[in-house]
Design a protein around this motif. Structure first.
Motif, PDB file in Angstrom:
ATOM      1  N   THR A 171      -0.086  27.962 -42.458  1.00  0.00           N
ATOM      2  CA  THR A 171      -1.686  27.273 -42.123  1.00  0.00           C
ATOM      3  C   THR A 171      -2.686  27.778 -42.973  1.00  0.00           C
ATOM      4  N   ILE A 172      -2.387  28.908 -43.571  1.00  0.00           N
ATOM      5  CA  ILE A 172      -3.372  29.470 -44.699  1.00  0.00           C
ATOM      6  C   ILE A 172      -3.225  28.863 -45.808  1.00  0.00           C
ATOM      7  N   VAL A 173      -2.035  28.679 -46.393  1.00  0.00           N
ATOM      8  CA  VAL A 173      -1.359  27.961 -47.602  1.00  0.00           C
ATOM      9  C   VAL A 173      -2.023  26.385 -47.372  1.00  0.00           C
ATOM     10  N   PHE A 174      -1.815  25.848 -46.362  1.00  0.00           N
ATOM     11  CA  PHE A 174      -2.387  24.428 -46.071  1.00  0.00           C
ATOM     12  C   PHE A 174      -3.747  24.194 -46.075  1.00  0.00           C
ATOM     13  N   PHE A 175      -4.606  25.161 -45.444  1.00  0.00           N
ATOM     14  CA  PHE A 175      -6.166  25.312 -45.419  1.00  0.00           C
ATOM     15  C   PHE A 175      -6.543  25.332 -46.800  1.00  0.00           C
TER      16      PHE A 175
END
Length: 438
Positions: free
Chosen positions: A92-96
């Motif tokens: 989620t962090i990488v995608f955001f």
């Protein structure tokens, strides 16, 4: 029961897991589609110059094409991991971060649903949507839980409702209500559409579409929240967005909003729905325990949603037609409100020598950059700054840049848009709006 206690109560994780899966797979497909259509090259690699968002001028694409593609692939893989629930917290962090970075590189490619995706991705960073129906829950037994705090579902519902409500409020404009614009233009270009196409030649059809769209946006959040009307509302969501996808070129937005409506469906409703298709699946039930929402978390999300409401409200504090000026138009859920085109040519003057040059944007910009720049004031201003840098690099230190811009909005005759007397280098990015000719 107080709001805090309601948000701290637990609920089944099933709707949240379904939304996580739909969101992740849909965004993975979207990014693969982005690469397959050659848009990485068109958006990031081909332009000689990139238009940037205010406060984000420091964001630039990498010089290496390999690295640029790697970032897009990384974002797609992160979205896939979100859908699978694999290394979810990291994904989620990488995608955001990666998706938002890609979005901020080039302003001329702004789309409402890119912004919406970044917001949802940000919220998912705080939501444990991987505690069931995920790879993480399979190989980390202690993680697995059949319930989550109600606030995790609530904040997603609130965000989706904000989008719809402000999209509806934005339609309360004379062009939409009194002129059925821009649908009157768009529908007349679709008269060859199967079955219903012949109806699009009539102006009355455009008015029906306009008012239905308005009522849909303003009512659908409430209908989705209400248990009695939810089944009909979901059908309306699918029908509405499938229709807009078929009629208009608006990319992945319809499918992203259809996926968003899934979060409103309760676990009991999912169970009943799946039974109709012969699928025997019992969604996890909520437990009796509570998961208290800390004061910090309550304050954090309260501030977040206050900002989400304040941003689209900004445009209403100016006594002007925002469709014409576009002041605070972006990030405000102004969806499908205008058919706008422009023509811009620039005059560069060396004030010390008196020499003049005429600059045509097509010589330095891609087609989409030129199209978007020609009617957006802050992009016109940015292009003037680009010309300043170009000429100063060629030894001209006392440069002035003027623009002749003509714009047409929603079928009106083309007319002068920006004062031709103002040296664009003498004003700030925000001041350029003050020189728009009403």
């Amino acid at each position: 029961m107080s709001l805090k206690k309601q948000l701290s109560a637990t609920t089944s994780i099933f709707p949240l897991a379904i939304y996580r899966i739909a969101f992740g797979f849909l965004l993975c497909f979207s990014l693969v589609r982005f690469m397959a259509n050659g848009w990485v090259e068109a958006c990031y690699l081909s332009p000689e110059f990139h238009f940037t968002y205010q406060y984000f001028g420091w964001i630039h694409p990498p010089e290496s094409a390999t690295l640029m593609y790697s970032i897009v692939v990384l974002s797609a893989l992160a979205a896939l991991c979100i859908g699978l629930g694999f290394l979810y917290r990291i994904a989620t962090i990488v995608f955001f971060v990666s998706f938002t970075y890609l979005e901020l590189i080039e302003q001329s490619w702004y789309l409402n649903h890119y912004y919406f995706v970044s917001i949802i991705a940000f919220l998912l960073c705080f939501i444990p949507a991987h505690k069931d129906y995920s790879i993480d829950a399979i190989w980390m037994k202690k993680l697995r839980s059949k319930s989550v705090a109600s606030w995790t579902v609530f904040i997603l519902k609130i965000q989706i409702s904000i989008v719809y409500l402000f999209a509806g409020i934005a339609k309360l404009k004379p062009d939409w209500l009194l002129e059925a614009m821009p649908l009157k233009i768009w529908l007349k270009a679709k008269t060859e559409f199967p079955i219903v196409g012949p109806l699009f030649q009539y102006e009355s059809t455009a008015y029906v579409f306009s008012y239905f769209g308005l009522l849909y946006d303003l009512s659908i959040p409430f209908l989705l929240w209400n248990k009695k009307t939810r089944p009909y509302a979901f059908i309306a969501v699918v029908a509405f967005h499938a229709s807009t996808y078929a009629l208009f070129s608006i990319g992945m937005f319809p499918w992203i909003m259809i996926a968003g409506s899934l979060i409103f469906i309760s676990s009991e409703e999912w169970q009943a729905l799946l039974k109709r298709f012969g699928i025997s699946l019992t969604p996890s039930e909520a437990s009796a325990e509570t998961q208290p929402l800390s004061k910090f978390s309550l304050g954090f999300f309260g501030l977040f949603f206050a900002i989400q409401i304040a941003i689209p409200l900004q445009q209403y504090f100016y006594a002007e037609n925002v469709l014409w000026t576009e002041r605070n138009y972006r990030f405000s859920w102004n969806v499908m409100l205008m058919e706008k085109t422009g023509y811009a040519v620039f005059t560069v003057i060396d004030s010390s020598s008196g020499k003049k040059w005429v600059e045509y944007p097509k010589n330095h910009l891609t087609d989409i950059q030129e199209k978007q720049m020609s009617f957006q004031p802050d992009m016109i201003w940015q292009y003037a700054r680009f010309l300043e840098k170009k000429y100063k690099n060629n030894g001209h230190d006392t440069i002035e840049v003027y623009a002749t811009v003509y714009v047409t909005l929603n079928g009106r005759p083309s007319r002068i848009y920006l004062s031709e007397e103002i040296n664009l280098l003498s004003i700030s990015r925000n001041e350029v709006y003050d020189y728009i000719i009403d």
